[in-house]
Each structure stands twice: as structure tokens, then as C-alpha cells.
Write a protein that holds these residues in place. Sequence first.
Motif, PDB file in Angstrom:
ATOM      1  N   GLU A  52      -8.561  -5.596  -0.444  1.00 33.03           N
ATOM      2  CA  GLU A  52      -7.824  -6.853  -0.692  1.00 33.03           C
ATOM      3  C   GLU A  52      -6.793  -7.137   0.399  1.00 33.03           C
ATOM      4  O   GLU A  52      -6.478  -8.291   0.671  1.00 33.03           O
ATOM      5  CB  GLU A  52      -7.119  -6.822  -2.055  1.00 33.03           C
TER       6      GLU A  52
ATOM      7  N   GLY B  15       0.827  -1.212   0.000  1.00 28.15           N
ATOM      8  CA  GLY B  15       0.000   0.000   0.000  1.00 28.15           C
ATOM      9  C   GLY B  15       0.850   1.246   0.000  1.00 28.15           C
ATOM     10  O   GLY B  15       1.813   1.362   0.772  1.00 28.15           O
ATOM     11  N   GLY B  16       0.491   2.177  -0.898  1.00 24.84           N
ATOM     12  CA  GLY B  16       1.284   3.398  -1.037  1.00 24.84           C
ATOM     13  C   GLY B  16       0.521   4.643  -0.651  1.00 24.84           C
ATOM     14  O   GLY B  16       0.626   5.676  -1.299  1.00 24.84           O
ATOM     15  N   GLY B  17      -0.271   4.562   0.421  1.00 19.06           N
ATOM     16  CA  GLY B  17      -0.943   5.750   0.957  1.00 19.06           C
ATOM     17  C   GLY B  17      -0.096   6.363   2.063  1.00 19.06           C
ATOM     18  O   GLY B  17       1.092   6.038   2.214  1.00 19.06           O
ATOM     19  N   LEU B  18      -0.717   7.215   2.846  1.00 23.21           N
ATOM     20  CA  LEU B  18       0.018   7.905   3.913  1.00 23.21           C
ATOM     21  C   LEU B  18       0.657   6.920   4.897  1.00 23.21           C
ATOM     22  O   LEU B  18       1.841   7.039   5.235  1.00 23.21           O
ATOM     23  CB  LEU B  18      -0.932   8.866   4.646  1.00 23.21           C
ATOM     24  N   ALA B  19      -0.124   5.920   5.339  1.00 20.79           N
ATOM     25  CA  ALA B  19       0.386   4.973   6.341  1.00 20.79           C
ATOM     26  C   ALA B  19       1.597   4.218   5.793  1.00 20.79           C
ATOM     27  O   ALA B  19       2.638   4.138   6.449  1.00 20.79           O
ATOM     28  CB  ALA B  19      -0.714   3.995   6.750  1.00 20.79           C
TER      29      ALA B  19
ATOM     30  N   SER C 176      -6.861   6.885  -0.563  1.00 19.10           N
ATOM     31  CA  SER C 176      -7.829   7.768   0.105  1.00 19.10           C
ATOM     32  C   SER C 176      -7.131   9.041   0.550  1.00 19.10           C
ATOM     33  O   SER C 176      -7.716  10.117   0.548  1.00 19.10           O
ATOM     34  CB  SER C 176      -8.451   7.080   1.314  1.00 19.10           C
ATOM     35  N   THR C 177      -5.868   8.909   0.932  1.00 18.61           N
ATOM     36  CA  THR C 177      -5.134  10.099   1.373  1.00 18.61           C
ATOM     37  C   THR C 177      -5.111  11.145   0.254  1.00 18.61           C
ATOM     38  O   THR C 177      -5.332  12.330   0.507  1.00 18.61           O
ATOM     39  CB  THR C 177      -3.685   9.739   1.759  1.00 18.61           C
TER      40      THR C 177
ATOM     41  N   MET D 221     -10.038   0.984  -3.900  1.00 15.17           N
ATOM     42  CA  MET D 221      -9.962   0.601  -2.484  1.00 15.17           C
ATOM     43  C   MET D 221     -10.949  -0.531  -2.202  1.00 15.17           C
ATOM     44  O   MET D 221     -12.085  -0.286  -1.796  1.00 15.17           O
ATOM     45  CB  MET D 221     -10.285   1.809  -1.582  1.00 15.17           C
TER      46      MET D 221
ATOM     47  N   LYS E 296      -0.808  -1.151  -5.671  1.00 13.10           N
ATOM     48  CA  LYS E 296      -1.711  -1.613  -6.730  1.00 13.10           C
ATOM     49  C   LYS E 296      -1.623  -0.684  -7.942  1.00 13.10           C
ATOM     50  O   LYS E 296      -1.668  -1.115  -9.076  1.00 13.10           O
ATOM     51  CB  LYS E 296      -3.117  -1.592  -6.151  1.00 13.10           C
TER      52      LYS E 296
ATOM     53  N   ALA F 144      -4.396   7.002  -6.338  1.00 12.86           N
ATOM     54  CA  ALA F 144      -5.475   6.058  -6.027  1.00 12.86           C
ATOM     55  C   ALA F 144      -5.466   5.662  -4.552  1.00 12.86           C
ATOM     56  O   ALA F 144      -5.688   4.510  -4.208  1.00 12.86           O
ATOM     57  CB  ALA F 144      -5.373   4.815  -6.910  1.00 12.86           C
TER      58      ALA F 144
ATOM     59  N   PRO G 285      -0.618  -8.046  -4.718  1.00 13.15           N
ATOM     60  CA  PRO G 285      -0.311  -9.161  -3.822  1.00 13.15           C
ATOM     61  C   PRO G 285      -1.419 -10.215  -3.879  1.00 13.15           C
ATOM     62  O   PRO G 285      -2.596  -9.873  -3.929  1.00 13.15           O
ATOM     63  CB  PRO G 285      -0.293  -8.500  -2.435  1.00 13.15           C
TER      64      PRO G 285
HETATM   65  C1  LIG Z   1     -12.843  12.306   0.376  1.00 14.56           C
HETATM   66  C2  LIG Z   1     -12.164  11.898   1.671  1.00 14.56           C
HETATM   67  C3  LIG Z   1     -12.090  12.798   2.717  1.00 14.56           C
HETATM   68  C4  LIG Z   1     -11.478  12.429   3.910  1.00 14.56           C
HETATM   69  N1  LIG Z   1     -11.398  13.344   4.916  1.00 14.56           N
HETATM   70  C5  LIG Z   1     -10.740  13.016   6.056  1.00 14.56           C
HETATM   71  C6  LIG Z   1     -10.569  13.970   7.087  1.00 14.56           C
HETATM   72  O1  LIG Z   1     -11.017  15.113   6.971  1.00 14.56           O
HETATM   73  N2  LIG Z   1      -9.920  13.599   8.211  1.00 14.56           N
HETATM   74  C7  LIG Z   1      -9.428  12.320   8.369  1.00 14.56           C
HETATM   75  O2  LIG Z   1      -8.832  12.021   9.416  1.00 14.56           O
HETATM   76  N3  LIG Z   1      -9.573  11.393   7.413  1.00 14.56           N
HETATM   77  C8  LIG Z   1     -10.216  11.723   6.264  1.00 14.56           C
HETATM   78  N4  LIG Z   1     -10.360  10.794   5.284  1.00 14.56           N
HETATM   79  C9  LIG Z   1      -9.840   9.436   5.557  1.00 14.56           C
HETATM   80  C10 LIG Z   1      -8.341   9.407   5.376  1.00 14.56           C
HETATM   81  O3  LIG Z   1      -8.004  10.023   4.168  1.00 14.56           O
HETATM   82  C11 LIG Z   1      -7.896   7.943   5.382  1.00 14.56           C
HETATM   83  O4  LIG Z   1      -8.289   7.317   6.558  1.00 14.56           O
HETATM   84  C12 LIG Z   1      -6.378   7.826   5.267  1.00 14.56           C
HETATM   85  O5  LIG Z   1      -5.911   8.614   4.217  1.00 14.56           O
HETATM   86  C13 LIG Z   1      -6.024   6.374   5.051  1.00 14.56           C
HETATM   87  O6  LIG Z   1      -4.630   6.288   4.802  1.00 14.56           O
HETATM   88  P1  LIG Z   1      -4.024   4.889   4.457  1.00 14.56           P
HETATM   89  O7  LIG Z   1      -2.588   5.077   4.144  1.00 14.56           O
HETATM   90  O8  LIG Z   1      -4.388   3.907   5.521  1.00 14.56           O
HETATM   91  O9  LIG Z   1      -4.828   4.395   3.150  1.00 14.56           O
HETATM   92  P2  LIG Z   1      -4.814   5.035   1.701  1.00 14.56           P
HETATM   93  O10 LIG Z   1      -4.345   6.427   1.667  1.00 14.56           O
HETATM   94  O11 LIG Z   1      -6.149   4.729   1.093  1.00 14.56           O
HETATM   95  O12 LIG Z   1      -3.718   4.147   0.953  1.00 14.56           O
HETATM   96  C14 LIG Z   1      -3.920   2.800   0.637  1.00 14.56           C
HETATM   97  C15 LIG Z   1      -2.962   2.419  -0.463  1.00 14.56           C
HETATM   98  O13 LIG Z   1      -3.027   1.027  -0.688  1.00 14.56           O
HETATM   99  C16 LIG Z   1      -3.133   0.777  -2.082  1.00 14.56           C
HETATM  100  N5  LIG Z   1      -3.810  -0.509  -2.245  1.00 14.56           N
HETATM  101  C17 LIG Z   1      -5.121  -0.806  -2.090  1.00 14.56           C
HETATM  102  N6  LIG Z   1      -5.331  -2.097  -2.318  1.00 14.56           N
HETATM  103  C18 LIG Z   1      -4.113  -2.630  -2.603  1.00 14.56           C
HETATM  104  C19 LIG Z   1      -3.672  -3.932  -2.923  1.00 14.56           C
HETATM  105  N7  LIG Z   1      -4.515  -4.967  -3.012  1.00 14.56           N
HETATM  106  N8  LIG Z   1      -2.363  -4.125  -3.166  1.00 14.56           N
HETATM  107  C20 LIG Z   1      -1.467  -3.082  -3.100  1.00 14.56           C
HETATM  108  N9  LIG Z   1      -1.837  -1.833  -2.800  1.00 14.56           N
HETATM  109  C21 LIG Z   1      -3.146  -1.621  -2.546  1.00 14.56           C
HETATM  110  C22 LIG Z   1      -3.903   1.962  -2.615  1.00 14.56           C
HETATM  111  O14 LIG Z   1      -3.749   2.102  -4.012  1.00 14.56           O
HETATM  112  C23 LIG Z   1      -3.244   3.071  -1.819  1.00 14.56           C
HETATM  113  O15 LIG Z   1      -2.022   3.449  -2.400  1.00 14.56           O
HETATM  114  C24 LIG Z   1     -10.955  11.129   4.076  1.00 14.56           C
HETATM  115  C25 LIG Z   1     -11.022  10.217   3.012  1.00 14.56           C
HETATM  116  C26 LIG Z   1     -11.608  10.600   1.810  1.00 14.56           C
HETATM  117  C27 LIG Z   1     -11.661   9.602   0.662  1.00 14.56           C
END
Ligand SMILES: Cc1cc2nc3c(=O)[nH]c(=O)nc-3n(C[C@H](O)[C@H](O)[C@H](O)COP(=O)(O)OP(=O)(O)OC[C@H]3O[C@@H](n4cnc5c(N)ncnc54)[C@H](O)[C@@H]3O)c2cc1C
Length: 352
Positions: free
Chosen positions: A209, A22-26, A54-55, A206, A46, A52, A156
Motif C-alpha cells: 500500500e 511502517g514499523g519495520g527495520l527501515a 518482513s524483518t 505486506m 498498519k 507483521a 494511511p
Molecule cells: C522469511 C524471510 C527471510 C529473509 N531473509 C533475509 C536475509 O537473509 N537477508 C536479507 O538481507 N533480507 C532477508 N529478508 C528480507 C528482509 O527481511 C527485508 O528486506 C527487510 O526486513 C525489509 O525491512 P523494511 O523495514 O523495509 O520492511 P518490513 O520489515 O517489512 O516493515 C514494513 C512495515 O510496514 C508496515 N506496513 C505495511 N503496509 C503498511 C501500510 N499500508 N501502512 C502502515 N504500515 C504498513 C508493516 O506492518 C511493517 O511494520 C527476508 C525476509 C523474509 C520474509
Amino acid sequence: MKSTTINLKGIETFSYAIVVIGGGLAGILASIIAAREGRNVAVITKKKPGKASSTAYSMGRFSVAGTKMTKEEHLEKSLMIGEYLNDKELLEKMTEEAPQTFECLREELNLTFSSHDMGYIVADGEKPLPGANLMEKLVYKAMEQENIDFYSNCLPLELIEKDGICGGVLAVDSEGKLTAFRSEALLISSGGYAGAFANTDNPPTMMGEGLILGYRAGCALRDLEFVQFYPLGFKEEKLPSFIAPPRYPPTALLYNDSGEDIIKKYLGEDWDINSATIGKRGALSIALETEWQKEQVWMDLTKCVDTDWKGVNSKPLYDRYNFDFSENPFRWPYSSFYAGWYINGRLPKYRN
Ligand SMILES: Cc1cc2nc3c(=O)[nH]c(=O)nc-3n(C[C@H](O)[C@H](O)[C@H](O)COP(=O)(O)OP(=O)(O)OC[C@H]3O[C@@H](n4cnc5c(N)ncnc54)[C@H](O)[C@@H]3O)c2cc1C
């Protein structure tokens, strides 16, 4: 770990200290921290890293104890918003560690944040897509690290078991080739599963998976019912149906055909449209559904003056439609509906 028999013979295999899925914030932040501690890291995403996610779609908003609230207030607010169903221990950890992580982000990204009534937001200069800017900068920082390798467009398939614990992951790479990633530790940070809903503001990729990977390896999944939804959306036939997120103008009223104020009727005098939509989302949704079964629900914006629109996120959406919200609501009413059911596919779209 539940044992799966995967024959890796003939499959190209890479070895890392840490594999991050996963390449989001976490995921990206964790990979930077691990790399700075001298570990070799593989980041499997992915799509392109940072995209792609949520971040990237979010407003880059952070609730964190600091000048606006204490850790105790942050905890209490978070518990209240989850209607006290949350895992308190996890929330305590989150509120305790949030300031430190936030500071790390400030340093890592060199981003400026402005104070917001819920905490902090990526500074105005970063608009129009604060979340996307945030991810772009973070990915750029990660790419500067020599000991992080990125595997984009890589999916994966199955966790690899080694000596009873997780020893990596088997994936399909961007060319459709099976590839094994061996690792001492593996982090699944592939976000949530809201992309599975028909109507969602999350990226459609999202699909949860990562949760399935863990589940198949024998991990228990929990709290999956924590899907955020906004109770209010448009059902007016002259408007496209869309979910209207808070904040709303504070003078907006929700009432039924009999003219009863729905929030006062069900939640009491202490709640208004904004606090109820955030802090009593479940109860408000049930109230709306109860009214909805009997009669229409209206939202009245005719009492709103210009200053009431300050801080209303969806103002540009309201403005886009050639619809006069300041008109008499009995003549041109627009209705709210229980968008939770809508995103779950129960209600049809009302467009045309
Ligand atoms: C419109 C919107 C507004 C929001 N507003 C707020 C807010 O105001 N305050 C707040 O606290 N939170 C908010 N959130 C929620 C917050 O953005 C998320 O909780 C946070 O960004 C999640 O970060 P993450 O790194 O866990 O996941 P994500 O940023 O979603 O990253 C997940 C990554 O995993 C990748 N991935 C997915 N499936 C697979 C796979 N099978 N194999 C490999 N990679 C995969 C994705 O492509 C992505 O790169 C909001 C979300 C949205 C969509």
C-alpha cells in the motif's frame, strides 16, 4: 507532487517534523535517528510496530562489508545475484553505507552478531526468531524516545499536498476515525508487496500500500519485478508441498528422467545446487521449467552424509516428515518444481 483535493476541515490534525509510515527495520531505525537529532516523529503502522514486518519474519541476517568481504565484493555479489539488472548506483550506495548502518544497529540494539558465510547473523542466543527479537529490541529503543509517537493499527489513505510537495498523510486511525498527520518530511517504509502472493513467507499484511500511496501522488514506481523466489520446492505426493530455500546439502543432485544433471547441463561445471540457486536463480528456474515441460525433475539426497547437512536451514522441515530421504531416489523420489510459478499461483498445490 500530484495534487489531491482533500478537505481537512473538521478532521483531527497532528503536526510533526517527520512522519514515518511502517514499523519495520527501515522505519524504526530512521525514526530513532531522527528523534535523536531532535525531531518530533510520528510512526504510523498498519499493525503493532515491529510486528507483521518482513524483518520480524526474517533470520536477522546482514550482508555487509567487513571481515568476510570487501565493499567491492559485496557490490559484485549483489549485482550477480540480481543478474546485473539491478540499479548499480543504488547498490553502490547500499554497499558503501551498509557497514556504518550495521554499526549503528550494533550500538542501538546492543545485539551481538556472529559471522556468517554471507555476512553476519543475529547471534545464536537470539534464536528461534532472530528477526522478531531484533524488532522487539529496536521498538523498545524507539519507545524510550520521548519525541516519537506511535500510531498502531492505523492505515494511511492519501498523501496530503502542500505547496506542490508532500505535507503529510491522511489516515484512518485504530478506531476508524479519519486523522491527518501534517509533516515537513514523510518517509514511506512500508516494505514490499509479497504478501499479495498466495504462497509467501512474508507477512500477509505486506500488500504494497505504501507503493500505491506514492504512485497516486505522482511518483514513478520502478524495479517492482524484483520479487525474490526460491526455484525449488517439493512435489512428492508423500510430502506437503513447500518451497525449500537454500542452503541444500552440497551433495544434493538435480536430474531429469534421463539421468542428466540439470545444473551441469544448463549452467556448466562451475555451478552447484547452492551457488546456482542463489547466483543463477533466473537461469536455473528457466532450466527447471524447460525440463519440467518434458519430464520430471528429481532431487537426489541419497549421496548425502551427515556432515553435508551442516548449515542446511530447512533441515528441521526435512526431519519433520516421516520420509526417508536417504532411500533410493528411484524408489521414493521427490521432485523439485519451479516454485516461482507456484507462488504466482500457476501451479496447483500437490498436497493430497
Ligand atoms: C522469511 C524471510 C527471510 C529473509 N531473509 C533475509 C536475509 O537473509 N537477508 C536479507 O538481507 N533480507 C532477508 N529478508 C528480507 C528482509 O527481511 C527485508 O528486506 C527487510 O526486513 C525489509 O525491512 P523494511 O523495514 O523495509 O520492511 P518490513 O520489515 O517489512 O516493515 C514494513 C512495515 O510496514 C508496515 N506496513 C505495511 N503496509 C503498511 C501500510 N499500508 N501502512 C502502515 N504500515 C504498513 C508493516 O506492518 C511493517 O511494520 C527476508 C525476509 C523474509 C520474509
